[in-house]
Design a protein around this motif. Structure first.
Motif, PDB file in Angstrom:
ATOM      1  N   LEU A 100      36.885  46.486  35.673  1.00 52.47           N
ATOM      2  CA  LEU A 100      37.549  45.147  35.510  1.00 52.47           C
ATOM      3  C   LEU A 100      38.143  44.822  34.447  1.00 52.47           C
ATOM      4  N   TRP A 130      40.327  37.133  38.660  1.00 46.65           N
ATOM      5  CA  TRP A 130      39.436  37.158  39.956  1.00 46.65           C
ATOM      6  C   TRP A 130      39.955  38.175  40.889  1.00 46.65           C
ATOM      7  N   CYS A 133      37.762  41.215  40.013  1.00 49.99           N
ATOM      8  CA  CYS A 133      36.518  40.941  40.300  1.00 49.99           C
ATOM      9  C   CYS A 133      36.281  41.523  41.836  1.00 49.99           C
TER      10      CYS A 133
END
Length: 176
Positions: A100, A130, A133
């Motif tokens: 990430l 985002w 994720c």
């Protein structure tokens, strides 16, 4: 860059100041996106992606083993079973976190850099936190094989979560 310089020079020749000429381009991110969209993106080959993933897993496993061995040596090998279980859990959490952070900050993990790949939005710009994720969801939901299978059947070799997050893995130096 040459195109932008020519437009600025032309506007200055017609009486605009340098600041006015630059301001006329509008929002810099919109301008950059328009140029990025004009550049072709080449989907990464399946083998490149798999090798990049294996390299990344290897890096995390190696780092975890080194730390576990050091902890075992410091504790004089007491509670080795607890150390190994903790190391396994740490590696399990470190991998998606490492992926990430790497993809958001640099568009590449170590494995992707080694294989000359990058993660981008479908328009070629940098991905958001985002989006990164969402890209990690299969790891936590234990759907990695189903997710990866999508890449075999989509035109841009996108995994299911890449379709969902509007991201792609592209080859920076595409093979002919």
């Amino acid at each position: 860059a040459d195109d932008l310089r020519a437009h600025v020079a032309e506007r200055i020749a017609h009486g605009a100041t340098e600041e006015e000429a630059v301001r006329a381009f509008g929002d810099p991110s919109v301008l950059a996106t328009s140029y990025l969209q004009a550049e072709p993106m080449h989907a990464a080959e399946h083998a490149q992606r798999l090798l990049a993933k294996l390299i990344d897993v290897g890096v995390i496993v190696l780092a975890t083993v080194v730390i576990a061995v050091l902890v075992a040596l410091v504790t004089q090998q007491r509670h080795v079973d607890v150390i190994m279980i903790t190391a396994g859990l740490a590696a399990g959490m470190a991998y998606p976190l490492y992926t990430l952070i790497s993809e958001v900050l640099d568009a590449q993990t170590f494995g992707k850099r080694w294989m000359k790949l990058a993660v981008v939005r479908e328009d070629g710009t940098r991905i958001s936190v985002w989006q990164s994720c969402v890209r990690q969801l299969p790891f936590f939901a234990q759907l990695a094989f189903i997710d990866a299978a999508f890449a075999l059947f989509t035109g841009n070799r996108q995994r299911a979560v890449e379709l969902l997050s509007h991201t792609r893995v592209i080859a920076l130096n595409p093979m002919p």
